[in-house]
Write an enzyme that holds these catalytic residues in place. Structure first.
Site, short mmCIF file in Angstrom:
data_model
loop_
_atom_site.label_atom_id
_atom_site.label_comp_id
_atom_site.label_asym_id
_atom_site.label_seq_id
_atom_site.Cartn_x
_atom_site.Cartn_y
_atom_site.Cartn_z
N ARG A 227 6.14 0.33 -1.77
CA ARG A 227 5.18 0.59 -0.69
C ARG A 227 5.69 -0.05 0.59
NH1 ARG A 227 -0.99 -1.90 0.15
NH2 ARG A 227 -1.02 -1.42 2.37
N HIS A 228 5.34 0.53 1.76
CA HIS A 228 5.54 -0.17 3.03
C HIS A 228 4.57 -1.35 3.05
CE1 HIS A 228 8.21 2.81 4.66
NE2 HIS A 228 7.32 3.78 4.63
N LEU A 229 5.10 -2.56 2.86
CA LEU A 229 4.20 -3.70 2.67
C LEU A 229 4.86 -4.99 3.14
CD1 LEU A 229 1.48 -4.65 1.27
CD2 LEU A 229 2.90 -5.11 -0.75
#
Length: 428
Positions: A227-229
């Site tokens: 995930r973009h995290l």
């Protein structure tokens, strides 16, 4: 005189009858005795005791509870928001298994043969690992409690040696092309890949963060979550072995790609692409015009993008300051097994193969194979209508992104050292 004798006789008879009645009643004629006799199942009839079948006392034997395991995870159950903390999941499970008239086949079937769907919280107890049919390796998750039941949550959370990898991918660093390789390898190398469908949120609330951590610690390892995290420190929640990987690129090239991607997307234009929010004039404004006119989108406050992915969720990590930079460096050294470079993508996969063969064995061969999905998607994910900054704008951005470049050079140096240690060349 005769009448008097009759009255006396009747009086005596009546007195005898009363005495007999009182005597018989006091000895429990035709009634259950009290006290010990009743508890022992003894029947008293006209003062004589007959022993009948003893009734077994009703007791409530509770099954042996796995208290250590229950209390170990009760806090995580609270994090998930369950309302049944007064009940013991392990006790309820044992009661079901002891009831011979109840069958358990995926769902719990009660005595009336009505199917009862298992509640969400039961997935946090440690179920038997039963796989029916073909094994699934790819899972999409919307990061809600309702979507948890679709994940492979039967892992051994006490196994600290199992490999749990998070790819908290930095935006516009080739990650969509990289994911095609990861998804292929998940099927070939047989590891669970959890794909978040949260596309445009790098930060998360405390409640969502707790949910994310609690669920990932239950996923059957080995697994890879993507995930973009911004970075989350798992050591604050558990001693479980959770490590990170990532890929970065030149900060100005990344910013330029993101600038035009927001306006025109790429060849895929899938769910991760949002419509541009702004006027037509703003949409067709070049990056040179944006920087020189000092628009907010190109201001100094919007240019620190890469560092927070390695620093953390704190607002402090988004400040233009040396403190977030130093925190990010420490986190990389401690929790990131590999941080690759987009310009050396093949070498990045070669390093991943060496460092994490359980996940990435065969990655380079798959990249080189003609006609695969990676080759096709590589060109389709190129940003449309991208225009490079002018030398003047490039110099302005270099000055404003000095901390980003210091971090980028730190990553490059570390990557070069890793390549050297693993004996990996510099082939393009």
């Amino acid at each position: 005189m005769a009448n008097k004798k009759i009255l006396i006789t009747l009086f005596l008879i009546t007195g005898v009858l009363i005495i007999c009645y009182v005597y018989v009643g006091s000895n429990g004629s035709l009634s259950y005795g009290e006290g010990t006799s009743s508890a022992s199942g003894v029947l008293s009839i006209a003062g004589k005791h007959k022993v009948g079948p003893k009734k077994k006392p009703i007791t409530s034997r509770k099954p042996k509870l796995e208290w250590k395991e229950y209390w170990k995870h009760i806090e995580e159950r609270k994090i998930m928001g369950f309302q049944d903390e007064g009940k013991n999941v392990f006790e309820e499970t044992n009661k079901v298994s002891q009831n011979k008239s109840t069958e358990v086949v995926g769902n719990v079937v009660n005595e009336n043969k009505k199917v009862v769907e298992p509640p969400v919280n039961t997935i946090l107890s440690k179920p038997d690992k039963v796989i029916v049919g073909k094994k699934k390796w790819l899972y999409d998750w919307n990061e809600t409690k309702e979507g948890v039941e679709k994940l492979p949550l039967y892992g051994n959370w006490e196994d600290t040696t199992a490999q749990r990898i998070i790819f908290n991918r930095v935006g516009k660093c080739g990650s969509r092309s990289v994911l095609d390789v990861f998804k292929h390898l998940a099927k070939v190398n047989k590891y669970n890949m959890i794909n978040s469908v949260i596309y445009n949120q790098t930060r998360t609330s405390e409640e969502k963060k707790n949910l994310l951590v609690s669920v990932l610690l239950k996923v059957d390892p080995p697994f890879l979550f993507q995930r973009h995290l911004h970075y989350i420190d798992f050591t604050k929640f558990s001693s479980s072995y959770v490590k990170y990987i990532n890929i970065v690129r030149d900060p100005i090239e990344r910013f330029t790609s993101q600038y035009y991607f927001r306006r025109f997307g790429d060849g895929k234009n899938d769910k991760s692409t949002r419509p541009f929010k702004g006027t037509e004039e703003e949409k067709y404004q070049t990056i040179n015009e944006c920087v020189l006119r000092k628009k907010f989108e190109c201001s100094r406050n919007k240019l620190q993008y890469i560092i927070p992915f390695f620093c953390g969720q704190s607002p402090q990590c988004r400040f233009q300051d040396r403190t977030p930079l130093e925190i990010a460096k420490k986190n990389v050294e401690r929790d990131f097994i590999v941080v690759g470079i987009l310009d050396e993508l093949e070498n990045t996969f070669a390093v991943l193969e060496k460092m994490l063969p359980r996940f990435f064995a065969g990655a380079v061969d798959y990249m080189r194979a003609p006609g695969n999905t990676y080759s096709r998607n590589r060109s389709s994910t190129m940003t449309n209508y991208k225009e490079s900054p002018s030398p003047e704008v490039h110099a302005v951005l270099m000055q404003q992104m000095s901390l980003e470049y210091e971090f980028y050079h730190f990553i490059k140096e570390r990557f070069e050292q890793l390549k050297s240690q693993l004996g990996i060349g510099t082939t393009k």
